[in-house]
Design a protein around this motif. Structure first.
Motif, PDB file in Angstrom:
ATOM      1  N   GLU A  41       0.765   3.737   1.947  1.00  0.00           N
ATOM      2  CA  GLU A  41       1.148   4.077   3.311  1.00  0.00           C
ATOM      3  C   GLU A  41       2.339   3.257   3.799  1.00  0.00           C
ATOM      4  OE1 GLU A  41      -2.061   2.945   2.562  1.00  0.00           O
ATOM      5  OE2 GLU A  41      -2.840   4.963   2.234  1.00  0.00           O
ATOM      6  N   ASP A  42       2.539   2.076   3.243  1.00  0.00           N
ATOM      7  CA  ASP A  42       3.616   1.187   3.681  1.00  0.00           C
ATOM      8  C   ASP A  42       4.931   1.441   2.952  1.00  0.00           C
ATOM      9  OD1 ASP A  42       1.766  -0.015   5.369  1.00  0.00           O
ATOM     10  OD2 ASP A  42       1.229  -1.546   3.893  1.00  0.00           O
TER      11      ASP A  42
ATOM     12  N   VAL B  60       0.980   0.991  -7.324  1.00  0.00           N
ATOM     13  CA  VAL B  60       0.471   2.069  -6.472  1.00  0.00           C
ATOM     14  C   VAL B  60       0.257   3.335  -7.297  1.00  0.00           C
ATOM     15  CG1 VAL B  60       1.017   3.576  -4.513  1.00  0.00           C
ATOM     16  CG2 VAL B  60       1.397   1.113  -4.334  1.00  0.00           C
TER      17      VAL B  60
ATOM     18  N   GLN C 111      -2.944   2.925  -9.037  1.00  0.00           N
ATOM     19  CA  GLN C 111      -4.053   3.098  -8.096  1.00  0.00           C
ATOM     20  C   GLN C 111      -4.338   4.574  -7.844  1.00  0.00           C
ATOM     21  OE1 GLN C 111      -2.867   0.972  -4.572  1.00  0.00           O
ATOM     22  NE2 GLN C 111      -4.243  -0.728  -5.014  1.00  0.00           N
TER      23      GLN C 111
ATOM     24  N   ASP D  94       5.547  -2.901  -7.408  1.00  0.00           N
ATOM     25  CA  ASP D  94       4.744  -2.258  -6.366  1.00  0.00           C
ATOM     26  C   ASP D  94       4.588  -0.768  -6.659  1.00  0.00           C
ATOM     27  OD1 ASP D  94       4.314  -4.598  -4.923  1.00  0.00           O
ATOM     28  OD2 ASP D  94       6.099  -4.312  -3.679  1.00  0.00           O
TER      29      ASP D  94
ATOM     30  N   LYS E  25       0.838  -1.187   0.000  1.00  0.00           N
ATOM     31  CA  LYS E  25       0.000   0.000   0.000  1.00  0.00           C
ATOM     32  C   LYS E  25       0.877   1.242   0.000  1.00  0.00           C
ATOM     33  CE  LYS E  25      -3.777  -2.055   2.637  1.00  0.00           C
ATOM     34  NZ  LYS E  25      -4.564  -1.953   3.872  1.00  0.00           N
TER      35      LYS E  25
END
Length: 138
Positions: free
Chosen positions: A5-6, A59, A62, A55, A3
């Motif tokens: 946030e991660d 993201v 997204q 990743d 995510k």
């Protein structure tokens, strides 16, 4: 999948700067070099994230998709105003197409002709044997 946030702060900052370039028409345009400098990484690292980090790419997609889905409601509001206030036929067409209610169709007519060989089965078999012999001899 990771995510937003991660992710590390550098990646988050890079994602926000890259995405802002896409979704905000008023945002100042930045080169990849300028983005990398602001984030505190090399341009090569930014390139690697953009092209090889699954990743990071997911993201980023997204973030862009999230903005696009927000824009859809704004777009429908604008269409509604166009339809109500101005009787804009093009706006009605766009609305109907977006809902699958209006589909452009094209009609295609084709004339297909086939030639039927006048040769008998035995003549065709002889020709086939001749061709096989040529292939075998090569």
């Amino acid at each position: 999948m990771v995510k937003f946030e991660d992710m590390k702060p550098e990646k988050q900052r890079a994602l926000l700067l890259l995405t802002r370039q896409i979704v905000d028409p008023d945002a100042p345009r930045m080169t990849y070099d300028e983005i990398a400098l602001e984030v505190g990484i090399s341009e090569r690292q930014l390139f690697n994230w953009r092209t090889q980090d699954d990743d990071f790419k997911a993201v980023r997609k997204q973030l862009v998709d999230s903005y696009a889905s927000e824009m859809i409601s704004e777009g429908f509001s604008a269409l509604r105003k166009q339809i109500r206030n101005r009787s804009n036929v093009k706006a009605v067409e766009v609305l109907f197409k977006s809902q699958g209610m209006l589909i452009e169709k094209q009609e295609v007519t084709a004339n297909i002709t086939t030639e039927i060989s006048e040769q008998s089965n035995s003549e065709l078999l002889n020709e086939l044997d001749t061709l096989r012999a040529k292939v075998d001899s090569e």
